[in-house]
Every structure is written in C-alpha cells, then in structure tokens.
Design a protein around this motif. Structure first.
Motif, PDB file in Angstrom:
ATOM      1  N   THR A 108      -7.403   4.689   4.972  1.00  0.00           N
ATOM      2  CA  THR A 108      -7.620   3.296   5.342  1.00  0.00           C
ATOM      3  C   THR A 108      -9.015   3.185   5.944  1.00  0.00           C
ATOM      4  OG1 THR A 108      -6.743   1.399   6.576  1.00  0.00           O
ATOM      5  CG2 THR A 108      -6.659   3.543   7.675  1.00  0.00           C
ATOM      6  N   ARG A 134     -14.019   3.533   1.597  1.00  0.00           N
ATOM      7  CA  ARG A 134     -13.136   3.530   0.433  1.00  0.00           C
ATOM      8  C   ARG A 134     -13.533   4.646  -0.523  1.00  0.00           C
ATOM      9  NH1 ARG A 134     -12.703   1.836  -4.694  1.00  0.00           N
ATOM     10  NH2 ARG A 134     -14.954   1.533  -4.730  1.00  0.00           N
ATOM     11  N   THR A 192      -4.394  -1.593  10.554  1.00  0.00           N
ATOM     12  CA  THR A 192      -3.875  -1.321   9.216  1.00  0.00           C
ATOM     13  C   THR A 192      -2.390  -1.638   9.125  1.00  0.00           C
ATOM     14  OG1 THR A 192      -5.523   0.408   8.834  1.00  0.00           O
ATOM     15  CG2 THR A 192      -3.538   0.472   7.472  1.00  0.00           C
ATOM     16  N   ARG A 226      -9.214  -6.333   2.235  1.00  0.00           N
ATOM     17  CA  ARG A 226      -8.807  -5.476   1.137  1.00  0.00           C
ATOM     18  C   ARG A 226      -9.438  -5.924  -0.174  1.00  0.00           C
ATOM     19  NH1 ARG A 226      -2.394  -5.159   2.390  1.00  0.00           N
ATOM     20  NH2 ARG A 226      -2.384  -3.242   1.194  1.00  0.00           N
ATOM     21  N   SER A 227      -8.651  -6.193  -1.188  1.00  0.00           N
ATOM     22  CA  SER A 227      -9.202  -6.512  -2.511  1.00  0.00           C
ATOM     23  C   SER A 227      -9.846  -7.887  -2.586  1.00  0.00           C
ATOM     24  CB  SER A 227      -8.096  -6.402  -3.568  1.00  0.00           C
ATOM     25  OG  SER A 227      -7.629  -5.070  -3.662  1.00  0.00           O
ATOM     26  N   TRP A 248     -12.511  -1.800   5.396  1.00  0.00           N
ATOM     27  CA  TRP A 248     -12.263  -2.581   4.186  1.00  0.00           C
ATOM     28  C   TRP A 248     -10.783  -2.926   4.059  1.00  0.00           C
ATOM     29  CZ3 TRP A 248      -8.946   0.265   1.143  1.00  0.00           C
ATOM     30  CH2 TRP A 248      -8.875   1.632   1.435  1.00  0.00           C
ATOM     31  N   GLN A 249      -9.913  -2.025   4.535  1.00  0.00           N
ATOM     32  CA  GLN A 249      -8.476  -2.245   4.422  1.00  0.00           C
ATOM     33  C   GLN A 249      -7.991  -3.322   5.371  1.00  0.00           C
ATOM     34  OE1 GLN A 249      -6.013  -1.572   2.475  1.00  0.00           O
ATOM     35  NE2 GLN A 249      -4.595  -0.053   3.281  1.00  0.00           N
ATOM     36  N   VAL A 277      -0.968  -4.211   6.423  1.00  0.00           N
ATOM     37  CA  VAL A 277       0.012  -3.803   5.409  1.00  0.00           C
ATOM     38  C   VAL A 277       1.248  -4.684   5.475  1.00  0.00           C
ATOM     39  CG1 VAL A 277       1.596  -1.948   4.763  1.00  0.00           C
ATOM     40  CG2 VAL A 277      -0.803  -1.432   5.218  1.00  0.00           C
ATOM     41  N   SER A 337       0.816  -1.231   0.000  1.00  0.00           N
ATOM     42  CA  SER A 337       0.000   0.000   0.000  1.00  0.00           C
ATOM     43  C   SER A 337       0.841   1.270   0.000  1.00  0.00           C
ATOM     44  CB  SER A 337      -0.952   0.006   1.215  1.00  0.00           C
ATOM     45  OG  SER A 337      -1.825  -1.094   1.174  1.00  0.00           O
ATOM     46  N   ALA A 379      -3.803  -7.683  -1.131  1.00  0.00           N
ATOM     47  CA  ALA A 379      -3.370  -6.476  -1.820  1.00  0.00           C
ATOM     48  C   ALA A 379      -2.930  -6.815  -3.226  1.00  0.00           C
ATOM     49  CB  ALA A 379      -2.232  -5.821  -1.047  1.00  0.00           C
ATOM     50  N   GLU A 387      -0.331   4.482  -1.923  1.00  0.00           N
ATOM     51  CA  GLU A 387      -1.394   5.315  -1.362  1.00  0.00           C
ATOM     52  C   GLU A 387      -0.884   6.353  -0.361  1.00  0.00           C
ATOM     53  OE1 GLU A 387      -4.187   2.585   0.279  1.00  0.00           O
ATOM     54  OE2 GLU A 387      -4.649   1.637  -1.635  1.00  0.00           O
ATOM     55  N   SER A 437     -17.755  -5.324   1.169  1.00  0.00           N
ATOM     56  CA  SER A 437     -17.182  -3.973   1.159  1.00  0.00           C
ATOM     57  C   SER A 437     -18.213  -2.941   1.577  1.00  0.00           C
ATOM     58  CB  SER A 437     -16.640  -3.642  -0.241  1.00  0.00           C
ATOM     59  OG  SER A 437     -15.632  -4.530  -0.631  1.00  0.00           O
TER      60      SER A 437
END
Length: 488
Positions: free
Chosen positions: A438, A413, A477, A446-447, A441-442, A481, A392, A487, A395, A454
């Motif tokens: 952040t 988001r 977070t 995440r993705s 969702w983070q 990360v 991340s 991610a 960002e 979400s």
C-alpha cells in the motif's frame, strides 16, 4: 472566484476570531477529559477522601487536593506549549506531539515535586492516570480535528489568503493549497507582478492588480493572511515594507519558499543575522531507519499472513471454483534500484487477459491516462475478481513478496517494465525504496488518480518516508479499503 465565494467566509470573522472560538471549545473538552480521568482514577483506586503519606510532620495532603493540583498544572502545560494554537491545529502531527510532550513533562514535574517534598504518591494513581489522560486527550483532539476538517472543506475556520508574487508562482501555490483545504488556507485573491486584474488564466483565482495594490486587495477580499509566493520581483526591502503595512495581530505574513513536497521533519528554520535560513535535510535510504523498516515489514507481514490465512484459503477456493486457470497470477514488476521481481496476486481476470490488453489500451487512453492502464469496467475481470479488487483482497498474497524482501508494506506503487520505459527521468527516484503493498496512492484515490498525481504522491513518499508515516498510511489504508473508493 465569484463575489459570493468571497463574502460567505468573510462573515465568519478573521483568523483570530475563529481561532479563539475553537481554542475555547478545545479548552473546555480538555478540562472535562482531565477531570474525568484524574478523579475517576482516584475514586477507583483510592477513594474520594484518601490522604497520602508524607515524611514531613506538618504537611497534611489529601488526594482530592493533589488531583485538583494535577489538573491545574496539566491544563497550564497544555496552554504553555500552545497545543491549541491555530498554527498546529487541523493538520500534521505537531498538535498530538505537543499534547504528549507537555503531558509527559507534567508527569516528570509531579515525580520531582513528590521526591523533594517526601510525598509517597500511590504508584497506581500516577501510572494509570497519566497514560489514560494522554490517550483521552489525544482522542478528544482527534474528534475535534474531524469536525474542523469538515468545517474547512466548507470554507469556514480557515485563514483567508491573498497570494502575492509572479503569476506562475501564484498559480502553483494556489493549486497546492487547494489540494489540502484541511490545512486551513483559503485563497480569496491575488496580487501579481504583471498587475493583471481579473481571473488568472486557467484558474479561479481573482487578481486584484500589482504589488502596489496589496493594501486595496486586502480590503476588497477581507483577507487576513498575505502569502508571498515568489521573491524574484520582491526585494527584501519591499517585503519588509509589506509586513509593516499589515495590521498587527489581525493580519499575518507567510513566505512560501520554492520548495514543494517536503515533509515537515526535514525542514528546520535557523535565523542568522536576521536571515531566516531554511535547512532541508536530504532523504536517507540506509542505516538504522532502513533496518527498522525491514524489521517492521518482516514482523508485520508474517503476523498478517497468520491472521489472514483463513481468508487466503477461502479466496483461493473461490478463484479455483469460479473460473478456469491458476489461483495465483505472477507478473514481473520493477522494484528497488530498478531490479525486477515476480509479484504474486490472486488471479482476478480471465486466463487470456494479457493477450487482450493491446486492444483495450486504446480505450483506456480515452479515460485520460497515457502511462497506467486503468479501466473502470474491464471486461477481462471475473465476478469473483471484481469483488476482490473492490476491497483489494487480490493483493493480499503480496505479503509473501514482503516476507521475501522484494516489497515493503508501505511504498510506491509496483511498476510494470512497459510503464518504466515511458517514465521521465525524475520519476525513477521512486526506485530508491522498495515498492509497497500500500502507499499514499492507495489512500488518496487509488485508480481514480491521474498519472501526475500518482507520481507526485509516490515521490513525496520516497523523499519523506518514516516509520510513523508508514503506520499512518496503514491506518488510512484500512479505511480506504472498507470504503472501496477508486478501486477497479
């Protein structure tokens, strides 16, 4: 749900059994922590055999005796405030808050007693022992919680739950409880209004008949907790009779209201004429809380920019040196109250990435998301961009958007205009607060999250945000990360 899935946790005993075992373990570590802190501070500050001064001629006290008294009273306060109860352990902040509250009251009680008895306690002894003691207790409880969460994910140290209600409400509550095994509720069966026997459609929940079969279902499943998921088919008299049929002290009754995604601080229970009325505070987006959040965002983002300035410089040089095009990527996003702003990121893709988006969107829909574009192996991402996205780092420049006031450190988001055009009406509530660098969702996948998850997490944040919650999300977070889960 298979027979083995039902039998395995049953051998671990009822809620009262594992709760007592857990409570004894926590009690032992609490005692060790307080002995270590209180006597450690005494020896380091005053020595083991020091006497303290009093204004009463016939009162002779030593710090050794005072330390023992402090430990006994402190342990008593932790027990009195039920800090080791199965209702507060494992999830939420109630356990930590009760530990801190009971400890502060011990401190106040000691100060009042010293004043009334004219005892001149050494200030260093008191002002060092209590803060360190609270900190060590909280760290100890946090370590116990990590162990408990791991056990609960395996199905142990959890209440065995029988869901009672309509099929739809049973499926809904069962799904919500399944999202958080750390809360300690393991669904082992159900009794539904239709009287169905067998698996409920689309789930692994085994139904054991109707409401008249609840007692038999409790015996068959070994459940120790009945959760009423809906009251439409259960009149008050029937609920009362059900509560009377439960074994006192071993079986428990829980009523789940038709509320979901509501934070604990917004809920207050008030009994009126035997009615357990639940007051739900409406969320606020103005006033002192909003100004506090803005001040926190401004100070926090400014400090982070200063601390991370060497990282920003190195990343900018890497982006510039490894692929043609600008260092930063500006993209229009939708923010507070539906207004737009330009979000800044390090460029992690090739220059013509936007032009190639249309051809890749059809492939992304095959991965199960119709609104957000998320592709695991996006060919437009550069080598340096892939590294930055993994952690991340692309960002980080959004900190300047936070300073500008267009974003917050924590929030929903940031949405693209094309995504907003496809939102259902209720999803627009996410624009009641600023989008975040952040958010839930983070730290929750995440993705890897589906669109529904979400939305659920973003709306939960909007409805229940608080400064303490923001701090917890920022802490989570950092861990997310570092792990770089989800991610891409």
């Amino acid at each position: 749900m298979t027979a083995d899935a039902v039998r395995t946790p049953q051998a671990q005993g009822t809620t009262d059994d594992w709760s007592r075992r857990y409570s004894r373990g926590v009690l032992f570590t609490d005692l060790l922590a307080l002995i270590w802190v209180v006597f450690g501070v005494q020896i380091a500050w005053l020595g083991l055999g020091s006497n303290l001064a009093t204004n009463t001629a016939d009162l002779r006290l030593s710090y050794f005796g005072i330390s023992i008294l402090v430990i006994v009273v402190w342990m008593g306060a932790l027990a009195l405030y039920d800090t080791r109860g199965d209702r507060v352990i494992g999830v939420g902040s109630a356990e930590y808050r009760l530990v801190a509250d009971s400890s502060v009251r011990v401190f106040g009680l000691l100060a009042i007693a010293a004043f009334l008895l004219h005892v001149d306690l050494a200030r260093g002894y008191v002002l060092i022992a209590f803060p360190i003691g609270i900190l060590v207790l909280l760290v100890s409880r946090w370590m116990w919680r990590q162990w408990l969460v791991a056990q609960r994910k395996r199905g142990a140290y959890s209440a065995r739950v029988l869901l009672v209600g309509s099929p739809a409400s049973v499926l809904h509550i069962g799904r919500e409880l399944g999202r958080s095994p750390e809360a300690g509720y393991q669904v082992v069966g159900a009794a539904v209004s239709t009287g169905l026997r067998g698996l409920l459609p689309g789930s692994t929940i085994q139904s054991h008949g109707g409401f008249d079969d609840v007692s038999a279902a409790l015996r068959e499943t070994g459940a120790d907790t009945v959760v009423i998921t809906s009251s439409d088919d259960l009149p008050p008299e029937r609920v009362r009779e059900l509560s009377w049929s439960l074994e006192p002290g071993r079986q428990h009754l829980v009523v789940a209201p038709s509320l979901t995604d509501i934070g604990g601080p917004r809920i207050h229970t008030r009994p009126v004429q035997g009615l357990p009325l639940i007051h739900v505070e409406t969320p606020t987006y103005s006033g002192r809380k909003l100004y506090t959040k803005r001040a926190f965002d401004l100070i926090g983002s400014a400090l982070l920019i200063i601390v991370l300035s060497p990282v920003l410089l190195v990343l900018a040089l890497l982006v510039k040196a490894t692929s043609p095009g600008p260092v930063f990527f500006l993209q229009e996003r939708v923010g507070l109250n539906g207004g737009t702003f330009h979000m800044v990121k390090f460029r992690s893709m090739v220059v013509d990435a936007e032009d190639r988006l249309q051809e890749l969107s059809a492939l992304d829909r095959a991965e199960g998301n119709d609104v957000l574009f998320k592709m695991r192996n996006d060919p437009r991402v550069t080598r340096v961009g892939a590294f930055m996205r993994r952690y991340s780092l692309d960002e980080v420049p959004q900190l300047f958007n936070v300073v500008e006031g267009k974003m917050s450190l924590v929030g929903p988001r940031p949405s693209l205009s094309a995504e907003v055009a496809r939102y259902e009406t209720h999803v627009h509530r996410r624009f009641l607060v600023k989008p975040g660098l952040t958010g839930l969702w983070q730290v929750s996948g995440r993705s890897d999250l589906s669109w529904e998850d979400s939305v659920r997490l973003d709306l939960f944040y909007v409805e229940n945000w608080s400064l303490v919650g923001d701090l917890l999300i920022l802490w989570r977070t950092i861990k997310a990360v570092v792990r770089s889960d989800g991610a891409y």
